[in-house]
Design a protein around this motif. Sequence first.
Motif, mmCIF file in Angstrom:
data_model
loop_
_atom_site.group_PDB
_atom_site.id
_atom_site.type_symbol
_atom_site.label_atom_id
_atom_site.label_comp_id
_atom_site.label_asym_id
_atom_site.label_seq_id
_atom_site.Cartn_x
_atom_site.Cartn_y
_atom_site.Cartn_z
ATOM 1 N N LYS A 72 79.584 148.180 25.604
ATOM 2 C CA LYS A 72 80.677 149.122 25.860
ATOM 3 C C LYS A 72 80.828 149.300 27.365
ATOM 4 O O LYS A 72 79.847 149.331 28.114
ATOM 5 C CB LYS A 72 80.426 150.475 25.178
ATOM 6 N N ILE A 73 82.066 149.408 27.805
ATOM 7 C CA ILE A 73 82.392 149.548 29.222
ATOM 8 C C ILE A 73 83.485 150.600 29.367
ATOM 9 O O ILE A 73 84.478 150.578 28.629
ATOM 10 C CB ILE A 73 82.871 148.208 29.830
ATOM 11 N N ALA A 74 83.314 151.503 30.298
ATOM 12 C CA ALA A 74 84.310 152.558 30.516
ATOM 13 C C ALA A 74 85.639 151.956 30.937
ATOM 14 O O ALA A 74 85.680 150.940 31.641
ATOM 15 C CB ALA A 74 83.802 153.533 31.577
ATOM 16 N N SER A 75 86.733 152.573 30.511
ATOM 17 C CA SER A 75 88.062 152.047 30.825
ATOM 18 C C SER A 75 88.867 152.937 31.777
ATOM 19 O O SER A 75 89.891 152.512 32.306
ATOM 20 C CB SER A 75 88.869 151.851 29.531
ATOM 21 N N ASP A 76 88.398 154.188 32.001
ATOM 22 C CA ASP A 76 89.172 155.097 32.855
ATOM 23 C C ASP A 76 88.801 154.917 34.326
ATOM 24 O O ASP A 76 87.634 154.722 34.686
ATOM 25 C CB ASP A 76 88.948 156.564 32.432
ATOM 26 N N ALA A 77 89.802 154.993 35.182
ATOM 27 C CA ALA A 77 89.625 154.766 36.623
ATOM 28 C C ALA A 77 88.707 155.809 37.255
ATOM 29 O O ALA A 77 87.952 155.501 38.188
ATOM 30 C CB ALA A 77 90.984 154.787 37.319
ATOM 31 N N THR A 85 86.029 157.166 36.202
ATOM 32 C CA THR A 85 84.622 156.795 36.059
ATOM 33 C C THR A 85 84.196 155.852 37.174
ATOM 34 O O THR A 85 83.114 156.005 37.765
ATOM 35 C CB THR A 85 84.369 156.119 34.691
ATOM 36 N N TYR A 86 85.035 154.895 37.507
ATOM 37 C CA TYR A 86 84.692 153.903 38.527
ATOM 38 C C TYR A 86 84.759 154.490 39.938
ATOM 39 O O TYR A 86 84.017 154.061 40.829
ATOM 40 C CB TYR A 86 85.592 152.680 38.391
ATOM 41 N N LYS A 118 78.672 155.830 28.971
ATOM 42 C CA LYS A 118 79.958 155.147 28.838
ATOM 43 C C LYS A 118 79.831 153.631 28.953
ATOM 44 O O LYS A 118 80.833 152.917 28.857
ATOM 45 C CB LYS A 118 80.934 155.662 29.908
ATOM 46 N N PHE A 119 78.610 153.158 29.210
ATOM 47 C CA PHE A 119 78.382 151.727 29.417
ATOM 48 C C PHE A 119 77.223 151.218 28.566
ATOM 49 O O PHE A 119 76.355 151.985 28.156
ATOM 50 C CB PHE A 119 78.040 151.449 30.893
ATOM 51 N N TYR A 128 75.259 149.119 33.072
ATOM 52 C CA TYR A 128 75.216 150.292 33.955
ATOM 53 C C TYR A 128 74.164 150.091 35.056
ATOM 54 O O TYR A 128 74.405 150.416 36.227
ATOM 55 C CB TYR A 128 74.882 151.539 33.137
#
Length: 276
Positions: free
Chosen positions: A50-55, A57-58, A165-166, A171
Amino acid sequence: MVIYLITAVIFAQSFKVANKNMKSATSLTILLEILTCTFAIIFIPFFKIKIASDARTYIILFIVGLIYAVTDRLNTESRYGLAPSTFSMLKQLSSVFMLILSFIFLKEELVINKILGAGLIIIANFLLGLNKNGKFEYNKYFIYLIISNFLFAVAMLINTSLSSKFNIAIYTMITTGIPAIILTLTTKTTFKMLKDEFNLYDKKKFLLAAFCWSVMLISSVKAYEFGVVSIVAPLLTLTSVLNTIYEFILNKDRKELILKLIVCLIIIFGVVLLKY
């Protein structure tokens, strides 16, 4: 939990041996981060992808990466000048800084057990500064680690549950890869500089240290995910006890062993109060 304790001790002791010939702490830090990031790839299949998709978070990860770049660099310097057992005990100051920052910025309540826990950890770290004549003696490596602990607490305050989230291995790659890139770019470190630095070390022990740091980072996050914080946190501090015993076997310094074991017990009790 057991995996964390074993790899944490192996990492601390093997890294201490590997970096004896260190010429550049910055290059050493970058090398450790790159290798740890690389070893983390091995563990990706063991956890749910799983990988976060919202900006957002990055953006937070990049900010945290900036802080980790500084803390990793300071930690490398501190590990060079301090015994692994002393380093692992001083690291618990980050919990005290977290308590203070949470009170100031998150308006968390300061209950008596947390205040007592923080006080015990501070007292224990003062005891670590005692030399053989009973006088306080703090060198620059102590100071570097105190600054590192404060910055790490700041990062933890910002980095709230991002790991969930990862995939945990991904992560780990991100949180070691971003600092490596930042340090490389900001210090203009070249591939040749990294190669020359790597050639100074005991390569087998250095690779072992990087592998163990990767496993250690992954297992510590998973330990908190599966366990109760008030139980897991004190157990993680047992690394200081294990490092102390290991160093006693090597150095046979009974006086230092007794002092450090007393300090370890004070810290463990302090962490229990802080996390309870």
